[in-house]
Design an enzyme around this catalytic site. Structure first.
Site, PDB file in Angstrom:
ATOM      1  N   ASN A   9     -12.906  96.614  44.151  1.00 18.48           N
ATOM      2  CA  ASN A   9     -13.081  96.339  42.677  1.00 18.48           C
ATOM      3  C   ASN A   9     -14.519  95.849  42.169  1.00 18.48           C
ATOM      4  OD1 ASN A   9     -13.093  95.114  40.474  1.00 18.48           O
ATOM      5  ND2 ASN A   9     -12.513  93.150  40.815  1.00 18.48           N
TER       6      ASN A   9
ATOM      7  N   GLU B 123     -11.657  86.712  37.165  1.00 22.22           N
ATOM      8  CA  GLU B 123     -12.184  86.243  36.109  1.00 22.22           C
ATOM      9  C   GLU B 123     -11.578  86.635  34.457  1.00 22.22           C
ATOM     10  OE1 GLU B 123     -14.385  89.277  37.622  1.00 22.22           O
ATOM     11  OE2 GLU B 123     -15.106  87.968  38.462  1.00 22.22           O
TER      12      GLU B 123
ATOM     13  N   GLU C 278      -6.572  85.512  46.205  1.00 27.37           N
ATOM     14  CA  GLU C 278      -8.491  85.321  46.065  1.00 27.37           C
ATOM     15  C   GLU C 278      -8.736  83.639  45.038  1.00 27.37           C
ATOM     16  OE1 GLU C 278     -10.546  89.619  45.448  1.00 27.37           O
ATOM     17  OE2 GLU C 278      -9.575  88.825  42.947  1.00 27.37           O
TER      18      GLU C 278
END
Ligand code: PGA
Length: 238
Positions: free
Chosen positions: A8, A90, A158
């Site tokens: 990513n 995020e 994550e």
């Protein structure tokens, strides 16, 4: 299950990054699937170069409309990309995306024929409070829509506190979480999904993390930008 190691790039990279993809392809072990998720402007040129599989980092839930600055799953598909990450922490944090938003985006990905990589993860406070399993259980429940299959969906665990920090959970904690996710998803969908671990995966910890039971690959941020680092991680499968 064949592992997948996905990069990513977040808001990093330029057209010259194609060289990194070429180096990765040449150096990577053969029995690992590879994916790079660059920013939107690189999706079409990277997909057209046909070096590695390409994915986007986000998509809108609707196919089209008056949503300035957004990109739909259909538009992602038009670039030649085959995957899209949804619900990255995020996005959840800076764009206030809820589990419902994430599940709508995953459904949008399927509508467009893309594979959704759905991200979940607890904060440090939640882990310290002993709530990690409950939080992830809830996020899986809310973010993974009905209709998820092992073909159209990949799950990435994550921990928010491990992303970009150099901190990683103990292998015991990763094992506990991945086992928990495997059981929860098996119960609900009767499918064996690919379960990725993400958060500060680096060449020096990849082998340990990737050998944890029910870890079927990695979602890599910072260490995916340079072929040398990414190949160092892929070395876990040599
Ligand atoms: P990191 O990012 O590898 O830089 O910690 C992981 C991610 O956000 O997917």
């Amino acid at each position: 299950m064949k592992p997948l190691v996905a990069g990513n790039w977040k808001m990093n990279g330029s057209l010259t990054g194609l060289t990194e993809l070429e180096l990765i392809k040449v150096g990577a072990p053969k029995d690992v699937d590879l994916l790079i998720c660059p920013p939107f402007h690189l999706l079409a040129p990277f997909a057209a170069a046909n070096v590695l599989d390409i994915g986007a980092q986000d998509c809108h839930a609707l196919p089209s409309g008056a949503y300035t600055g957004n990109i739909s799953a259909e538009m992602v598909r038009d670039t030649g990309a085959k995957f899209v990450i949804v619900g990255h922490s995020e996005r959840r944090q800076y764009h206030h995306e809820s589990d419902v938003d994430v599940s709508l985006k995953a459904s949008a990905a399927w509508r467009a024929g893309l594979t959704a990589i759905i991200c979940v993860g607890e904060t440090k406070e939640q882990r310290v409070a002993g709530e990690a399993l409950a939080v992830i259980g809830e996020q899986l429940e809310g973010s993974v829509p009905e209709g998820a299959t092992a073909l159209n969906t990949i799950i990435a665990y994550e921990p928010v506190w491990a992303i970009g920090t150099g901190l990683v959970p103990s292998t015991a904690d990763v094992a506990e979480m991945h086992n928990f996710m495997r059981e929860a998803l098996n119960k609900r969908f009767k499918q064996e999904f690919r379960l990725l671990y993400g958060g500060s995966v680096k060449p020096n910890n990849a082998k340990e993390l990737m050998s944890v039971p029910h870890v079927n690959g990695a979602l890599v941020g910072g260490a995916s930008l340079k072929a040398a680092d990414f190949l160092g991680i892929l070395g876990a499968y040599n």
